[in-house]
Design a protein around this motif. Structure first.
Motif, PDB file in Angstrom:
ATOM      1  N   GLY A 143     -11.711   2.144  -1.642  1.00  8.94           N
ATOM      2  CA  GLY A 143     -12.277   0.718  -1.251  1.00  8.94           C
ATOM      3  C   GLY A 143     -11.766  -0.153  -2.161  1.00  8.94           C
ATOM      4  N   GLN A 144     -10.694  -0.114  -2.793  1.00  9.21           N
ATOM      5  CA  GLN A 144     -10.291  -1.440  -3.508  1.00  9.21           C
ATOM      6  C   GLN A 144      -9.215  -2.076  -2.503  1.00  9.21           C
ATOM      7  OE1 GLN A 144     -10.831  -1.967  -6.796  1.00  9.21           O
ATOM      8  NE2 GLN A 144     -12.414  -0.606  -6.341  1.00  9.21           N
ATOM      9  N   LEU A 145      -9.513  -3.222  -2.335  1.00  6.60           N
ATOM     10  CA  LEU A 145      -8.362  -4.268  -1.770  1.00  6.60           C
ATOM     11  C   LEU A 145      -7.230  -3.991  -1.934  1.00  6.60           C
ATOM     12  CD1 LEU A 145      -8.427  -6.671   0.283  1.00  6.60           C
ATOM     13  CD2 LEU A 145      -8.258  -8.032  -1.758  1.00  6.60           C
ATOM     14  N   VAL A 146      -6.323  -3.788  -0.824  1.00  5.57           N
ATOM     15  CA  VAL A 146      -4.816  -3.762  -1.035  1.00  5.57           C
ATOM     16  C   VAL A 146      -4.124  -5.085  -1.246  1.00  5.57           C
ATOM     17  CG1 VAL A 146      -2.532  -2.855  -0.011  1.00  5.57           C
ATOM     18  CG2 VAL A 146      -4.678  -1.508   0.083  1.00  5.57           C
ATOM     19  N   PRO A 147      -3.483  -5.565  -2.285  1.00  2.00           N
ATOM     20  CA  PRO A 147      -3.142  -6.816  -2.425  1.00  2.00           C
ATOM     21  C   PRO A 147      -1.661  -7.145  -1.962  1.00  2.00           C
ATOM     22  CG  PRO A 147      -2.476  -5.563  -4.570  1.00  2.00           C
ATOM     23  CD  PRO A 147      -3.333  -4.691  -3.727  1.00  2.00           C
ATOM     24  N   LEU A 148      -1.556  -8.314  -1.668  1.00  2.00           N
ATOM     25  CA  LEU A 148      -0.211  -8.744  -1.273  1.00  2.00           C
ATOM     26  C   LEU A 148       0.668  -8.648  -2.470  1.00  2.00           C
ATOM     27  CD1 LEU A 148      -1.158 -12.048   0.717  1.00  2.00           C
ATOM     28  CD2 LEU A 148      -0.265  -9.929   1.836  1.00  2.00           C
ATOM     29  N   ALA A 149       2.059  -8.857  -2.471  1.00  4.74           N
ATOM     30  CA  ALA A 149       2.823  -8.592  -3.470  1.00  4.74           C
ATOM     31  C   ALA A 149       2.566  -9.932  -4.497  1.00  4.74           C
ATOM     32  CB  ALA A 149       4.369  -8.652  -3.153  1.00  4.74           C
ATOM     33  N   THR A 150       2.321 -11.111  -3.785  1.00  9.12           N
ATOM     34  CA  THR A 150       1.942 -12.155  -4.626  1.00  9.12           C
ATOM     35  C   THR A 150       0.755 -12.037  -5.246  1.00  9.12           C
ATOM     36  OG1 THR A 150       1.046 -13.239  -2.555  1.00  9.12           O
ATOM     37  CG2 THR A 150       3.529 -13.743  -2.896  1.00  9.12           C
ATOM     38  N   ALA A 198       0.743  -1.258   0.182  1.00 11.96           N
ATOM     39  CA  ALA A 198      -0.007   0.126   0.235  1.00 11.96           C
ATOM     40  C   ALA A 198       0.943   1.455  -0.105  1.00 11.96           C
ATOM     41  CB  ALA A 198      -0.943  -0.050   1.122  1.00 11.96           C
ATOM     42  N   LEU A 199       1.879   1.338   0.636  1.00  7.45           N
ATOM     43  CA  LEU A 199       2.873   2.549   0.887  1.00  7.45           C
ATOM     44  C   LEU A 199       3.975   2.782  -0.199  1.00  7.45           C
ATOM     45  CD1 LEU A 199       2.895   2.794   4.744  1.00  7.45           C
ATOM     46  CD2 LEU A 199       1.265   3.745   3.259  1.00  7.45           C
TER      47      LEU A 199
END
Length: 343
Positions: free
Chosen positions: A259-266, A107-108
């Protein structure tokens, strides 16, 4: 905005009526050129005097002690422990912790002026070290610090007095009381942590959050999705149903302001791979459509060519027939026969 931290200067000793001994003045430390750490004692927050207490100005105390110019403070502790051998509550707690930390870095990104960690000790006072009173938030984040620095734990006096800005505890029935009392009081009064969240990975309804306002925690209200807003991170925190490393559960996840899901790197890599594959298939579909159009046009051209050839052939056959008829007529006339009389 980074919240103010507790004062590092001890206030005068308070007494409502009785005469008290004068406080010991703290002279400046004699630091070597390479010394960068703030003395641990300076990181220990001091309780403020109750409203009814009368503060005695230093100038009115008898024989105040003068600072000793040769006094050097004790160095901060160096025998710190970074592991206590106590495992997390469950595998789901471990997955939930890593999920939050990893997605926060996503996210950051591409910022490097922050640190996010979890299940690592936060050292903040000399007495804490002496009492072996280890405190390790499950997940925490600190903004506006060097994110590239290697850390085994968060040592406040080595971080210019900085405490975690955001803390998340993954609670359980065995830790709930401490998470909601002892730890909450510590994060509110000593750490002055701006945002504190508590979530039970086995009970999604057990999700709470507080924001520090005026030195006290104020309840955060969930929106209609059951999410809580963290202004400092500019992110939502809310439940997400899905599978993480083969374990299906309702996980606590970060969502961006839209409101969008922050994804994991994978997850991000997988999504980008699927997006690239989708683009490749779309391009291939366009290529096949164009090829189909080309073949259709070629078929129309061949059909037209066939019609043209058929027309030319018919025209040529007619011409040949007419030529043969003319030759026959001329031959009959040569023989003295009237061709018209024959018909």
């Amino acid at each position: 905005m980074t919240p103010p931290r507790p004062s590092t200067q001890a206030p005068p000793i308070v007494t409502p009526a009785a005469t008290v001994a004068p406080p010991v003045a703290t002279p400046p430390a004699t630091a070597t050129p390479s010394a960068t750490a703030t003395p641990l004692a300076a990181a220990t927050p001091l309780a403020t005097a109750p409203p009814s207490a009368t503060l005695t100005p230093l100038s009115t105390l008898e024989n105040p002690r003068e600072p000793d110019p040769h006094w050097v403070p004790d160095p901060p502790p160096t025998d710190l422990i970074f592991e206590d051998g106590i495992p997390l509550e469950s595998n789901r707690h471990r997955l939930a912790m890593n999920l939050l930390i990893d997605s926060l870095y996503t996210a950051l990104s591409p910022r490097q002026d922050f640190f996010a960690g979890g299940n690592m000790f936060v050292y903040f006072s000399r007495q804490q070290v002496k009492n072996r009173d280890f405190r390790g938030p499950d997940v925490f984040a600190v903004l506006n610090v060097d994110g590239t620095k290697e850390r085994q734990g968060w040592i406040v006096w080595e971080e210019e007095g900085r405490y975690p800005d955001v803390i998340i505890e993954l609670t359980s029935p065995s830790t709930a009381t401490e998470d909601l009392t002892t730890k909450k009081d510590l994060y509110e009064g000593t750490f002055s942590t701006s945002y504190y969240f508590v979530y039970n990975p086995f009970d999604p309804a057990d999700f709470q959050g507080w924001q520090l306002q005026g030195g006290r925690y104020v309840d955060l209200e969930k929106d209609d999705r059951g999410w809580l807003w963290c202004e400092m991170l500019q992110l939502w925190l809310g439940p997400w149903q899905g599978k993480i490393l083969l374990e299906e559960a309702t996980w606590l996840r970060f969502y961006d302001a839209q409101g969008q899901l922050v994804p994991l790197a994978t997850e991000q890599a997988t999504a980008e791979r699927l997006r690239a594959e989708e683009e490749r298939l779309r391009a291939e579909e366009e290529r096949l459509r164009a090829e189909e159009e080309r073949l259709r046009a070629e078929e129309e051209r061949l059909r037209a060519e066939e019609e043209r050839l058929r027309a030319e052939e018919a025209e040529a056959a007619l011409a040949r027939s007419q030529q043969q008829a003319a030759q026959l007529r001329a031959k009959l006339q040569e023989l003295g026969i009237d061709p018209d009389a024959l018909s």
